[in-house]
Design an enzyme around this catalytic site. Sequence first.
Site, PDB file in Angstrom:
ATOM      1  N   LYS A  79     -29.659 -27.260   6.125  1.00  0.00           N
ATOM      2  CA  LYS A  79     -30.956 -26.788   6.629  1.00  0.00           C
ATOM      3  C   LYS A  79     -31.350 -25.582   5.801  1.00  0.00           C
ATOM      4  CE  LYS A  79     -33.913 -27.592  10.040  1.00  0.00           C
ATOM      5  NZ  LYS A  79     -34.143 -28.866  10.774  1.00  0.00           N
ATOM      6  N   ASP A  82     -39.713 -29.377   8.607  1.00  0.00           N
ATOM      7  CA  ASP A  82     -39.348 -28.957   9.967  1.00  0.00           C
ATOM      8  C   ASP A  82     -40.536 -28.092  10.423  1.00  0.00           C
ATOM      9  OD1 ASP A  82     -36.881 -28.945  11.926  1.00  0.00           O
ATOM     10  OD2 ASP A  82     -37.569 -26.874  11.938  1.00  0.00           O
TER      11      ASP A  82
END
Length: 453
Positions: free
Chosen positions: A126, A166
């Site tokens: 991430k 995201d």
Amino acid sequence: MSNFVDEFVAGVEAKNPAQPEFIQAVREVVDSLAIVLEKHPEYRSAKVLERIVEPERVIMFRVPWMDDNGEVQVQRGFRIEFNSAIGPYKGGLRFHPSVNLGILKFLAFEQVFKNSLTTLPMGGGKGGSDFNPKGKSDAEVMRFCQSFMTELCKHIGPNTDVPAGDIGVGGREIGFLFGQYKRIRNEFTGVLTGKGLNWGGSLIRPEATGYGAVYFACEMLAANSKDISGMTCLVSGSGNVAQYTCEKLLELGARPVTLSDSGGFIHDPEGITTEKLEWVMDLKNVRRGRIKEYADTFKSATYTSIDPTLDHNPLWSVPADCAFPSATQNEINGKDAQNLISNGCQLVSEGANMPTTPDGVDVYLKNKILYGPGKAANAGGVSVSGLEMSQNSLRLSWTREEVDERLKGIMKAIHTSCYDAANEYGTPGNYVNGANIAGFLKVANAMLDQGVV
Ligand code: NDP
Ligand code: 2IT
């Protein structure tokens, strides 16, 4: 064993101070795994747990850029390459002012288990930045993305680490990031997913997380001989995940009645129809406005702004059958979870990552509602990202129907492995344990096979 969990988590906390979200995510997983470690001492002697909570690599960098007034701005960029035991690092990028190391570590850690559940060969990662895209011009967003990618491109690649979107990172940002990667590296590859359709993107990727969260809900209902059609549903957020959750709910005959953003929420008891949803998509994706405008436009709806002095969010007190939290972490606390259940909610399927606090999760489990945790229920997004990688490698594109069928099949497989693992380890119906255990086993076995690395 609970002694072991407490001691283990205390050790992780001592090593990672001031990262509450990361510790929260680790505690939940370790709690579920206690029973697995008891049964399988080989994981303990190989220190799999100690290794799995330690990211393989953390990259942190300066992102300087110039705003439209000619002023220099400085942001912080990150990429957490958490675990590559079963495939290249894979996971989104978040651009939001709240982004810090602990939040991205929780997201990357969750991603390891989520990606393992998808049946596809993807490790977990991430990244992101504390850049706030709100109120910025397209030119400012482009200059920021170009500066961010100028550093990030040294660390990623189609067989190494493949970022995606995201919060705050959608099609526009992926385009700017891809353009800069291609320019610097001089290669046209599947280094990012969520790309535009005519430059390597996959059909259904924008829809995938929301659709997948609804498919997962349908699987939980089907296992109990129930159907989603006719059910009233609460949805939070009004971004990518929330929008396509509503779209799929409408298609299946359910009735979404709420949406929110960081300012507050709207409640439309007459239902958010297809026409109203189209209006929301234009509001959020084109005009980039606030959800409050919904209630100014559609008189059937009311708007309630966030009251920071309240100990609960009244969105979760609206009577409904199902809830699809799709905004951000820890948006449902213990009191909210109790309010959901007191007002008739029998299912929670998490589109967002870790939207329920540990107290809230306890309330769901005690009341034995159908609860699909984020790492299982929202895995549809990264699954179609995996399918985008496959199509890029094959240098061809599948049809909408083909991708959607594969997505449905993957969500069904995820449901089955969570359901079976929960049963096998003595906690039937507990999808939290099911997801953590099934996700863990695949990665842990790969780590055992690959030696001490
Ligand atoms: P978007 O940026 O498209 O939308 C985010 C939405 O959540 C906006 O309505 C935003 O409101 C709201 N929101 C964000 N932060 C907060 C906050 N701190 N408090 C209240 N509301 C907030 O993001 P996505 O829809 O892509 O992501 C939503 C969630 O789903 C996240 O948890 C993400 O990690 C998760 N997720 C996303 C996937 C994807 O494929 N995109 C895949 C799997 C999970 P505002 O505009 O006011 O900030
Ligand atoms: O949290 C997530 O799974 C995502 N933001 C999607 C990640 C991806 O690589 O598609």
